[in-house]
Design an enzyme around this catalytic site. Structure first.
Site, PDB file in Angstrom:
ATOM      1  N   SER A  16       0.864  -1.173   0.000  1.00 41.78           N
ATOM      2  CA  SER A  16       0.000   0.000   0.000  1.00 41.78           C
ATOM      3  C   SER A  16       0.896   1.217   0.000  1.00 41.78           C
ATOM      4  CB  SER A  16      -0.868   0.053   1.267  1.00 41.78           C
ATOM      5  OG  SER A  16      -1.853  -0.928   1.264  1.00 41.78           O
ATOM      6  N   SER A  23      -3.313  -3.174  -3.028  1.00 33.60           N
ATOM      7  CA  SER A  23      -2.617  -2.015  -2.488  1.00 33.60           C
ATOM      8  C   SER A  23      -3.626  -0.935  -2.110  1.00 33.60           C
ATOM      9  CB  SER A  23      -1.645  -1.479  -3.553  1.00 33.60           C
ATOM     10  OG  SER A  23      -0.750  -0.543  -3.002  1.00 33.60           O
ATOM     11  N   ASP A  50      -3.992   2.496  -1.878  1.00 35.47           N
ATOM     12  CA  ASP A  50      -3.292   3.684  -2.357  1.00 35.47           C
ATOM     13  C   ASP A  50      -4.171   4.894  -2.081  1.00 35.47           C
ATOM     14  OD1 ASP A  50      -1.445   1.848  -3.203  1.00 35.47           O
ATOM     15  OD2 ASP A  50      -1.895   2.031  -5.330  1.00 35.47           O
TER      16      ASP A  50
END
Lengths: 368, 368, 368, 368
Positions: free
Chosen positions: C256, C294, C296
């Site tokens: 991440s 991830s 983000d």
């Protein structure tokens, strides 16, 4: 249900409910927000029952002096133009036009032409203009496939604009259906006091959604009684040898509603989006739960300040309302939208259109 | 208003309205959706009036067999855990827990610990678990600053789970207020037929929102009458020398509502988000217009299939419902949510809590 | 590839690229935005390689003087706390904390306790506080299942705060991996001139994403060369009888990145959301395409003004930047984020942690 | 910078970079996704340098057999038609048309007319059709105010469609600018293997964004060198007495990019939205950071199955890809978009248009 119960429900439909506890403005219409004007162009010609309605902001040239605005897509089954950019920039830069689904393109072109005429650098040294044309499908009453709306209808709507608000089966509302009755244009306003300041919230709807069974009117659920009344009227007409139209037509699932909210309170785009979302409450209170096929779109804007097109022009420096002061405006928005929908039903006369399709005006249907 | 009008409104509040025309399931509760169980842990101890409620999916290990889900953030003034990932992936992978705002963290930790216990690779070769804990602020009745909720309360709620649904001032609903009356947990269900298949939509709410003036009950607006009734009860208690609590307390603008929707209909995440959005209609029909300070969150999930955690496990290959078949489910969702809120008010007994604050149960307040 | 090509790529990795054409501020760090301070608490103890980082706004009590903020969820596979309310209200009301995924709850509790201590009516007459704790999963290097982060770590991070920015394997970045190398904390700043005014955009990242094959470094793609270098180092260690750790570990798909952007430019929440979205460009330029697993998340805030908690306090009345003036800020945001990620890689020393897992610092790996 | 450095950068621009490590399909174009066809209608006539491009799905009548689709609004400064409904329903039901900003309406009308011709109940017993027409502003090279695009241009584009993909200054790309050079149409494809199955991701862009200073080409930043080269060319033309056009024109901030992604992988609408969002990474890698005035829109659709318009037709029952299998498709989407933009620059010849404005094709500019 007994005839007496039906009669009581029909009697209830002969009174226009007053929504909520907040006072209305002097016109009880969106033009109670100072500077706004509303115009209609109505096409009522046999198979064509359609039109254009336009809400005009106070600014002569909104492309150069934009209004802060916010958006709520309650159900996105719709083809309105201009919403993506409005969501990104939080601005309105044209009059707000309403028309039928297949008429959007012609009105977009008219708005572009008008903007170029007023701003010769539009699309050159200035950006292109974000035309703002919202729509519902009036194809049940009007022959939408003929694509009858043209730039002249938009111009005629502009030319007719005033602070007087005509409601019902007029302008873009001419061919619209609402709860399987005649729908169309409705408007209302509510006033609130925040701190020591009074603000107005005005609503304008193009109401074209709903199933009759779901209708809520003044706390009542008269849908079934009205369905029976429709059957009686139909039989009476047939008995009289008249063309009767359908009792409860199909096509209702392809309805939609456009809900415009205007206020003179100083709000930014994010706050206006929050106001716009409250239209969903007013809409629900009329009985809708935002049908799959319904483009339920709400848009809110403020007239408290403008945003210059030109980056060299100073930006406005004014205090927005505090977030915790928004509740009265939320209530006003919900109530004004609900009242506007009821008003649209209340003012809409019966209309017969394409292929003998007919929608009854509520008052026509329920009169003694 | 005359006493007679007030009396009529109070009488109306002594009956539980039945929302809409759709039939309820056998329990008229969210556990009519097969496989779901509901548990509560209630803390009722002087200044602490709080708790945990948990809705348990049919799967023993939802981290490995996730449920498709969708989200609607109607008003985002809230601190629930797990929503961002749910919106991205459209999946639920834990039981759904409800508690007070400052108790979220403890329940998140309990869910993480439980997931690790069942899945020793959680956070290692497997991803971390997305705990799902939704909240309202019960700080008016409960001393929320003491952060009294711990993992044991979550476990106790799990341990108590069954298909029987206890409503009112229980579990996470123990300290909640609704329309300035006692709120809390409510549930309902509705059944629809799509094609030849019957589906159930169940709702569970943690109701903690609203101002009394706005309450709509069976088509009536009894708010003002109930306010007067609160004043009478207060004076009677004071006259009797009892601690009376407040009549209409403050704190109501910090309310919220969590609305869970479950269905056995085969829907994908996008469709479930559409279902969740219809909770806004049910909520509006009780009188709310989604106050600024209210975290109004709806979440819908389907039990018709699961999504494997392991990419090597075959994905389900089943037909979703057609988009045009969703309208009955939308209506069921709106009606079940509205009914659940009414049920929460109906079942909630009066509760006295922090600093002598009191909320009246609707039935307690209105009894002859 | 020839050894010479690999050598050239490794040599390129021994220089820190300077991103873009805009000048950095004096510290080339987020604390170039006046008033901001940054603190770390690092846990580096065998199987525990984790920590807390906190970015502290200029205000002593941000709960009473909130900062305007905007959000961009680039990929929502994450468990950060506080994002839903931030998106709704466009405000930050606490320090911004970073930690590991399973440490979020403890830091949330610490922020709540701190807010109550400073504001005794928090959760009573005042709303509850919206804790803001963002996370990445450091489970590859650290035993995340031990849930080792507690309130004391948060306090220690606060206590250590200054305008000096330590980067690399520190604070929340201690256990993070980036492009399968050692990642962690990175920061940078860029200055722009709008009109006659100079503004600073600062970035702070917690970098824990990416696959080595995708890495872009100063216009080069050294991933394959670095993979070969990792293999050589591994063999050398094994030959020397040392515990070698993995060469290229798994777990990278659960990475991440958190990207914080601060500016002293006067922007409203909608504009700050637009700035936050540009973090996606900076992130992409390092080689990421926002992997499925991830989280983000980008968040931008302005220090140019504050929003009072109390509705009775006058709201700020200042001019925001014109929308057409945002482009330099967008570029500054993208470049500062890209530079911050490169800085995180550049400054991170090698770390060995849980179960002998190791991540190489880029400079350690590439040194002659 | 030295002449030698400039020469090296220009030399680099004489080679087309290959983006990423994934293999392209046989055509390295969007028509590598089976069944797709692409057509152009180019208008190149003095002050008019514009056109229409259309991507045609495999289905003869997509209104009755819709394709699953997802949307990513990376920057919403745009006037494309059809996006709101696409976001709600996750479906495409027409060919996808590209044209200039002020041409959208005419192509919408053409799509409506075509849909009515094929489906006489469109707008009657069937819903209205959601025309899908995306746009960029080619007003720098073409006289957009003349609104020169009509239904015939759309029809001509349809008639010309094939699996051969012509790139550069053709169709809708005729008048577009990209990084202040000549832009337009670009396409590419990438292949990935998921499990044992090979899937193709194809991209098609209408590239009209970017500032030359920001351009990234094969890891280089040749913007400043290209600016100097533009000045040299300008001076050479002036010296030769030719009309020279502008060196580096204005207007670039009003650019935009439309990015279409197609795949044969079985993905649902939510997953396709995730794929579409990865276009932002490919776009960033060419140097853009999504300028304020740029409508950066990405749209992804799957050809793996269709959704029937008729609710009585069985819905498809097939397994979607597992979420954790999406990473290769994300990479393919980002790389195919980046390659498409490079291809657009690579293939676009120089064009001179309105008022002597000129854009240099990259190859024209850099040739020895």
């Amino acid at each position: 249900m007994t005839d007496a119960q039906d009669a009581a429900l029909l009697a209830a439909c002969r009174q226009l409910p007053v929504v909520g506890l907040l006072p209305a403005g002097p016109r009880n219409a969106i033009t109670d927000v100072a500077g706004l004007r509303l115009g209609h162009c109505t096409v009522a010609d046999g198979d064509l029952q359609t039109g254009v309605t336009v809400l005009i902001p106070p600014q002569d040239n909104p492309f150069m002096h934009k209004l802060p605005a916010g958006l709520a897509v309650i159900n996105g089954f719709g083809k309105s133009a201009g919403l993506v950019q409005l969501a990104e920039l939080g601005q309105i830069e044209t009059p707000i036009a309403l028309t039928n689904t297949f008429g959007v393109s012609a009105v977009v072109q008219a708005q572009i032409a008008q903007c170029i005429a007023a701003n010769p650098e539009c699309g050159r040294s200035l950006p292109t203009v974000n035309a703002l044309v919202l729509e519902c499908n009036d194809g049940y009453l009007s022959d939408i496939q003929r694509m009858a709306i043209g730039p002249a209808h938009y111009q005629a709507a502009l030319d007719s604009a005033s602070t007087d608000v005509v409601q019902g089966a007029v302008g873009a509302g001419r061919g619209m259906s609402c709860f399987q009755l005649k729908g169309g244009i409705g408007s209302a306003s509510r006033q609130v006091v925040v701190g020591e300041q009074r603000y107005t919230v005005g609503a304008l709807v193009l109401a074209n959604m709903g199933k009759l069974a779901d209708l809520r009117w003044g706390g009542q659920a008269p849908g079934a009684a009205l369905e029976r009344q429709l059957q009686l009227q139909l039989q009476a007409k047939l008995a009289a040898g008249e063309q009767a139209g359908t009792a409860v037509g199909d096509g209702v699932d392809k309805g939609s509603i456009i809900m415009l909210l205007a206020t003179d309170a100083p709000l930014d785009s994010r706050q206006l989006s929050r106001v716009a979302r409250r239209a969903a409450a007013g809409l629900a209170n009329t009985g809708s739960c935002y049908g799959h096929g319904s483009g339920d779109i709400a848009l809110a804007f403020s007239t408290a300040y403008t945003l210059p097109a030109d980056a060299a022009t100073p930006m406005p420096a004014l205090a927005m309302l505090h977030e915790a002061q928004l509740d009265p405006l939320f209530r006003a928005a919900a109530d004004a939208v609900e009242q506007s929908i009821l008003n649209a039903l209340w003012h809409a006369q019966s209309v017969q259109g394409r292929d003998g399709h007919q929608r009854w005006g509520l008052q026509d249907l329920c009169k003694d």
